[in-house]
Design an enzyme around this catalytic site. Sequence first.
Site, PDB file in Angstrom:
ATOM      1  N   GLU A 115       2.529 -11.179 -14.669  1.00  5.18           N
ATOM      2  CA  GLU A 115       1.662 -10.751 -13.828  1.00  5.18           C
ATOM      3  C   GLU A 115       0.622 -11.846 -13.559  1.00  5.18           C
ATOM      4  OE1 GLU A 115       1.742  -8.433 -11.027  1.00  5.18           O
ATOM      5  OE2 GLU A 115      -0.138  -9.903 -10.506  1.00  5.18           O
ATOM      6  N   VAL A 118      -3.507  -9.044 -10.724  1.00  2.80           N
ATOM      7  CA  VAL A 118      -3.984  -7.856 -11.749  1.00  2.80           C
ATOM      8  C   VAL A 118      -2.794  -6.631 -11.672  1.00  2.80           C
ATOM      9  CG1 VAL A 118      -6.117  -7.744 -11.305  1.00  2.80           C
ATOM     10  CG2 VAL A 118      -5.135  -6.893  -9.358  1.00  2.80           C
ATOM     11  N   GLY A 121      -0.194  -4.298  -8.702  1.00  2.00           N
ATOM     12  CA  GLY A 121       0.053  -5.032  -7.411  1.00  2.00           C
ATOM     13  C   GLY A 121      -0.677  -4.276  -6.316  1.00  2.00           C
ATOM     14  N   GLY A 266       1.446   1.242  13.050  1.00  2.00           N
ATOM     15  CA  GLY A 266       2.612   1.770  12.312  1.00  2.00           C
ATOM     16  C   GLY A 266       1.713   2.479  10.991  1.00  2.00           C
ATOM     17  N   HIS A 542       6.730  33.428  -1.270  1.00  2.00           N
ATOM     18  CA  HIS A 542       6.081  33.701  -0.259  1.00  2.00           C
ATOM     19  C   HIS A 542       4.601  34.145  -0.555  1.00  2.00           C
ATOM     20  CE1 HIS A 542       5.098  35.655   3.675  1.00  2.00           C
ATOM     21  NE2 HIS A 542       4.577  36.662   3.144  1.00  2.00           N
TER      22      HIS A 542
HETATM   23  C1  LIG Z   1      -2.584  -0.150   3.047  1.00  2.00           C
HETATM   24  C2  LIG Z   1      -1.701   0.076   2.426  1.00  2.00           C
HETATM   25  C3  LIG Z   1      -1.224   1.413   2.156  1.00  2.00           C
HETATM   26  C4  LIG Z   1      -0.017   1.770   1.387  1.00  2.00           C
HETATM   27  N1  LIG Z   1       0.432   3.260   1.077  1.00  2.00           N
HETATM   28  C5  LIG Z   1       1.465   3.544   0.712  1.00  2.00           C
HETATM   29  C6  LIG Z   1       1.715   4.894   0.430  1.00  2.00           C
HETATM   30  O1  LIG Z   1       1.074   5.821   0.538  1.00  2.00           O
HETATM   31  N2  LIG Z   1       2.816   5.067  -0.460  1.00  2.00           N
HETATM   32  C7  LIG Z   1       3.883   4.151  -0.344  1.00  2.00           C
HETATM   33  O2  LIG Z   1       4.988   4.525  -0.998  1.00  2.00           O
HETATM   34  N3  LIG Z   1       3.648   2.891  -0.095  1.00  2.00           N
HETATM   35  C8  LIG Z   1       2.545   2.486   0.552  1.00  2.00           C
HETATM   36  N4  LIG Z   1       2.176   1.130   0.602  1.00  2.00           N
HETATM   37  C9  LIG Z   1       3.350   0.201   0.482  1.00  2.00           C
HETATM   38  C10 LIG Z   1       3.048  -0.058  -1.088  1.00  2.00           C
HETATM   39  O3  LIG Z   1       2.053  -0.691  -1.460  1.00  2.00           O
HETATM   40  C11 LIG Z   1       4.312  -1.365  -1.270  1.00  2.00           C
HETATM   41  O4  LIG Z   1       5.459  -0.767  -1.019  1.00  2.00           O
HETATM   42  C12 LIG Z   1       4.348  -1.461  -3.024  1.00  2.00           C
HETATM   43  O5  LIG Z   1       3.252  -1.867  -3.269  1.00  2.00           O
HETATM   44  C13 LIG Z   1       5.537  -2.535  -3.303  1.00  2.00           C
HETATM   45  O6  LIG Z   1       5.677  -2.658  -4.563  1.00  2.00           O
HETATM   46  P1  LIG Z   1       6.152  -4.153  -5.270  1.00  2.00           P
HETATM   47  O7  LIG Z   1       6.052  -3.549  -6.694  1.00  2.00           O
HETATM   48  O8  LIG Z   1       7.392  -4.344  -4.452  1.00  2.00           O
HETATM   49  O9  LIG Z   1       5.164  -5.220  -4.829  1.00  2.00           O
HETATM   50  P2  LIG Z   1       3.644  -5.169  -5.077  1.00  2.00           P
HETATM   51  O10 LIG Z   1       2.948  -3.891  -5.589  1.00  2.00           O
HETATM   52  O11 LIG Z   1       2.951  -6.009  -4.215  1.00  2.00           O
HETATM   53  O12 LIG Z   1       3.360  -5.890  -6.475  1.00  2.00           O
HETATM   54  C14 LIG Z   1       3.773  -7.106  -6.808  1.00  2.00           C
HETATM   55  C15 LIG Z   1       3.181  -7.692  -7.923  1.00  2.00           C
HETATM   56  O13 LIG Z   1       3.740  -9.226  -8.302  1.00  2.00           O
HETATM   57  C16 LIG Z   1       2.707 -10.051  -8.486  1.00  2.00           C
HETATM   58  N5  LIG Z   1       3.026 -11.493  -8.207  1.00  2.00           N
HETATM   59  C17 LIG Z   1       3.620 -11.995  -7.091  1.00  2.00           C
HETATM   60  N6  LIG Z   1       4.161 -13.199  -7.279  1.00  2.00           N
HETATM   61  C18 LIG Z   1       4.073 -13.490  -8.608  1.00  2.00           C
HETATM   62  C19 LIG Z   1       4.534 -14.561  -9.436  1.00  2.00           C
HETATM   63  N7  LIG Z   1       5.211 -15.555  -8.912  1.00  2.00           N
HETATM   64  N8  LIG Z   1       4.241 -14.534 -10.777  1.00  2.00           N
HETATM   65  C20 LIG Z   1       3.751 -13.153 -11.235  1.00  2.00           C
HETATM   66  N9  LIG Z   1       3.451 -12.313 -10.435  1.00  2.00           N
HETATM   67  C21 LIG Z   1       3.433 -12.388  -9.220  1.00  2.00           C
HETATM   68  C22 LIG Z   1       1.503  -9.994  -7.661  1.00  2.00           C
HETATM   69  O14 LIG Z   1       0.211 -10.070  -8.140  1.00  2.00           O
HETATM   70  C23 LIG Z   1       1.668  -8.103  -7.659  1.00  2.00           C
HETATM   71  O15 LIG Z   1       0.851  -7.785  -8.651  1.00  2.00           O
HETATM   72  C24 LIG Z   1       1.014   0.717   1.306  1.00  2.00           C
HETATM   73  C25 LIG Z   1       0.522  -0.410   1.524  1.00  2.00           C
HETATM   74  C26 LIG Z   1      -0.529  -0.809   1.978  1.00  2.00           C
HETATM   75  C27 LIG Z   1      -0.875  -2.284   2.390  1.00  2.00           C
HETATM   76  N1  LIG Z   2       1.981   6.049   3.565  1.00  2.00           N
HETATM   77  C1  LIG Z   2       2.856   5.049   3.381  1.00  2.00           C
HETATM   78  O1  LIG Z   2       3.934   5.094   2.801  1.00  2.00           O
HETATM   79  C2  LIG Z   2       2.374   3.620   3.808  1.00  2.00           C
HETATM   80  C3  LIG Z   2       1.136   3.398   4.111  1.00  2.00           C
HETATM   81  C4  LIG Z   2       0.694   2.017   4.572  1.00  2.00           C
HETATM   82  C5  LIG Z   2       1.617   1.124   4.629  1.00  2.00           C
HETATM   83  N2  LIG Z   2       2.715   1.286   4.169  1.00  2.00           N
HETATM   84  C6  LIG Z   2       3.932   0.251   4.053  1.00  2.00           C
HETATM   85  O2  LIG Z   2       3.405  -0.848   4.383  1.00  2.00           O
HETATM   86  C7  LIG Z   2       4.065  -1.674   5.533  1.00  2.00           C
HETATM   87  C8  LIG Z   2       3.161  -2.277   6.402  1.00  2.00           C
HETATM   88  O3  LIG Z   2       2.553  -1.199   7.220  1.00  2.00           O
HETATM   89  P1  LIG Z   2       2.166  -1.607   8.697  1.00  2.00           P
HETATM   90  O4  LIG Z   2       1.543  -0.500   9.229  1.00  2.00           O
HETATM   91  O5  LIG Z   2       1.354  -2.686   8.585  1.00  2.00           O
HETATM   92  O6  LIG Z   2       3.481  -2.076   9.606  1.00  2.00           O
HETATM   93  P2  LIG Z   2       4.596  -1.246  10.499  1.00  2.00           P
HETATM   94  O7  LIG Z   2       5.598  -2.245  10.404  1.00  2.00           O
HETATM   95  O8  LIG Z   2       4.601   0.011   9.991  1.00  2.00           O
HETATM   96  O9  LIG Z   2       3.683  -1.209  11.768  1.00  2.00           O
HETATM   97  C9  LIG Z   2       3.336  -2.641  12.482  1.00  2.00           C
HETATM   98  C10 LIG Z   2       3.272  -2.255  13.896  1.00  2.00           C
HETATM   99  O10 LIG Z   2       2.373  -3.481  14.537  1.00  2.00           O
HETATM  100  C11 LIG Z   2       3.123  -3.642  15.595  1.00  2.00           C
HETATM  101  N3  LIG Z   2       2.711  -5.237  16.206  1.00  2.00           N
HETATM  102  C12 LIG Z   2       3.276  -6.204  15.438  1.00  2.00           C
HETATM  103  N4  LIG Z   2       2.727  -7.432  15.834  1.00  2.00           N
HETATM  104  C13 LIG Z   2       1.797  -7.147  16.822  1.00  2.00           C
HETATM  105  C14 LIG Z   2       1.001  -7.779  17.680  1.00  2.00           C
HETATM  106  N5  LIG Z   2       0.857  -9.147  17.668  1.00  2.00           N
HETATM  107  N6  LIG Z   2       0.153  -7.128  18.654  1.00  2.00           N
HETATM  108  C15 LIG Z   2       0.285  -5.708  18.604  1.00  2.00           C
HETATM  109  N7  LIG Z   2       1.251  -5.030  17.847  1.00  2.00           N
HETATM  110  C16 LIG Z   2       1.705  -5.413  16.953  1.00  2.00           C
HETATM  111  C17 LIG Z   2       4.568  -3.276  15.485  1.00  2.00           C
HETATM  112  O11 LIG Z   2       5.131  -3.209  16.759  1.00  2.00           O
HETATM  113  C18 LIG Z   2       4.487  -2.126  14.597  1.00  2.00           C
HETATM  114  O12 LIG Z   2       4.589  -1.095  15.357  1.00  2.00           O
HETATM  115  C19 LIG Z   2       4.996  -0.606   6.129  1.00  2.00           C
HETATM  116  O13 LIG Z   2       6.318  -1.179   6.140  1.00  2.00           O
HETATM  117  C20 LIG Z   2       4.838   0.745   5.436  1.00  2.00           C
HETATM  118  O14 LIG Z   2       6.193   0.990   4.759  1.00  2.00           O
HETATM  119  C21 LIG Z   2       3.379   2.595   3.956  1.00  2.00           C
END
Ligand SMILES: Cc1cc2nc3c(=O)[nH]c(=O)nc-3n(C[C@H](O)[C@H](O)[C@H](O)COP(=O)(O)OP(=O)(O)OC[C@H]3O[C@@H](n4cnc5c(N)ncnc54)[C@H](O)[C@@H]3O)c2cc1C
Ligand SMILES: NC(=O)c1ccc[n+]([C@@H]2O[C@H](COP(=O)([O-])OP(=O)(O)OC[C@H]3O[C@@H](n4cnc5c(N)ncnc54)[C@H](O)[C@@H]3O)[C@@H](O)[C@H]2O)c1
Length: 572
Positions: A115, A118, A121, A266, A542
Amino acid sequence: MYSTAMSLSAASASASASAAAVASGATASRPNATRPAAGLRFCGLRREALGLRSVRSSPQVVAARRSVAAAATAGNGAAGSGGFDYDLVIIGAGVGGHGAALHAVEKGLKTAIIEGDVVGGTCVNRGCVPSKALLAVSGRMRELQDEHHMKSLGLQVSSAGYDRQAVADHANNLASKIRSNLTNSMKALGVDILTGVGTIVGKQKVRYGKVGFLDNEITARNIIIATGSVPFVPKGIEIDGKTVFTSDHALKLESVPDWIAIVGSGYIGLEFSDVYTALGSEVTFVEALDQLMPGFDPEIGKLAQRILINPRKIDYHTGVFASKITPAKDGKPVLIELIDAKTKEHKETLEVDAALIATGRAPFTKGLGLENINVVTQRGFVPVDERMQVMDADGNAVPNLYCIGDANGKLMLAHAASAQGISVVEQISGRDNILNHLSIPAACFTHPEISMVGLTEPQAREQAGKEGFEISVVKTSFKANTKALAENEGDGLAKMIYRPDTGEILGVHILGLHAADLIHEASNAIALGTRVQDIKFAVHAHPTLSEVLDELFKAAKVNAGASNSVNEPVAA
Ligand SMILES: Cc1cc2nc3c(=O)[nH]c(=O)nc-3n(C[C@H](O)[C@H](O)[C@H](O)COP(=O)(O)OP(=O)(O)OC[C@H]3O[C@@H](n4cnc5c(N)ncnc54)[C@H](O)[C@@H]3O)c2cc1C
Ligand SMILES: NC(=O)c1ccc[n+]([C@@H]2O[C@H](COP(=O)([O-])OP(=O)(O)OC[C@H]3O[C@@H](n4cnc5c(N)ncnc54)[C@H](O)[C@@H]3O)[C@@H](O)[C@H]2O)c1
């Protein structure tokens, strides 16, 4: 709906000192990671810096460091098989890497995880975890502020208020707690947590260390890339971290702007609209496609608009791109130039207090050394087959190399990343495993929540047209559910798309109280191949919200002649 006149709020104008710290590159606190050998200490890397150049050290230095790295792993179970340092090395300790590591240990594989920032991720530090903490607050605020709702339950609440910093602390504390849980769970099982940036330098060979000094080399029978993603910011948008920011900044809740534009409707946009409106902001959505929430089943999207958008202080512009965004400065507000998504003609300039850019995520795969093994990324994503095996530039699967999670772009969800990791570990432990992505549920944690699994209705109709089968759709309402009514939360709908000829469930979509929890009965049914004609006889307690799904299954009509899971024909 709102004036486009400048209304720079006190809140955003006085964005706190910690916002400045963000802008200057301060990092989150370091997790309680395994202490690496001398010279391998954590170097306070910022995520943005991870993709920077990797400098080759002399062979002597590498050999010396390699023995140090091997020593660091001694006393940690048997050596990797076949002369490798490890059976499995995972690059990236997000939820995907963590899920894979835990399963690998269970399978008896000697495992290390590298990693560069932190542990935890995106999900733990900048995603699911802190956002759900903010949403827990917004849900309660919304309820306490809803006088009508409170009165109908016979409750009296004089006023509801919040302390912004305490809300922010709740999110931050939760992230720290989960981060240390993740770290400790890996340590307890004997996973070696190696600190630094990982790069693939050849077949079954990884180097890691400080950016520019990847001095430690280890070999592994199998390698999993799990490097995740970062916010995608379209060209023309300038991020200052204070008035124009991504979810990375927004989750710190350093301000609650009076008026915030959310670019993208989104998952992130929608969840933050729930948070900001509950905390008092007015929100303007800017969405490139012709409707809000374009990813959802259209019927659910329409209902979501009625429940989550129209009654709230939210307006929107659809079919427009935010082509240029300039942060607030010198007393001027944030400027957002909107162009028509089709004609690209200038439409309007918005003036707001702040803008959250929620336009998707970009894979974080720079600096991984993929060029060393003839792998070319596609828009940054690592190409994989259905087994998450990495494909090279000639279309061949690279032996012993896998990529899971956001970095492969198949389904950017935390649990999908983890499930892909478990699937890979199953394969390398000798059991073929293909994950059915159509059985992976998703949820948006608004109030009420939205959840889904499988195909949307248009997707199912398209597939049915191509493959020549019929589909049927059934719906049930939360309005008829005793538990929902007892909670005075009768808004909501569940919808199932299925094949009447076989009873196969193609998709289920729910909008309503606790939809995120309710979806699992449907996703498990899809994963296990349980058909409607079987599940409709399952008994539900229920009064519970699960009865919304019970009714849905019972409402479905499967043709006579379809067989159930024990292969008996279904009665007409
Ligand atoms: C605001 C927000 C809300 C979200 N809410 C949800 C949710 O409610 N439910 C849900 O299912 N998903 C949610 N997601 C999406 C979810 O966070 C991601 O799909 C998920 O974290 C992906 O996991 P990952 O392990 O692929 O990558 P990450 O969680 O991004 O982890 C990748 C890790 O790799 C490390 N890394 C990168 N390159 C290197 C390298 N070369 N060497 C060593 N370490 C490296 C990074 O530092 C990081 O710690 C949300 C995302 C955001 C942004
Ligand atoms: N509850 C959850 O599971 C959760 C919560 C947050 C994020 N995520 C994950 O994180 C990823 C990213 O989320 P997100 O909401 O950023 O992406 P998203 O792909 O869900 O939505 C992005 C939206 O931005 C619009 N868009 C793109 N470029 C634009 C522009 N220049 N002007 C106006 N609109 C524009 C797109 O048409 C789309 O509707 C998602 O793939 C989702 O799977 C999941």
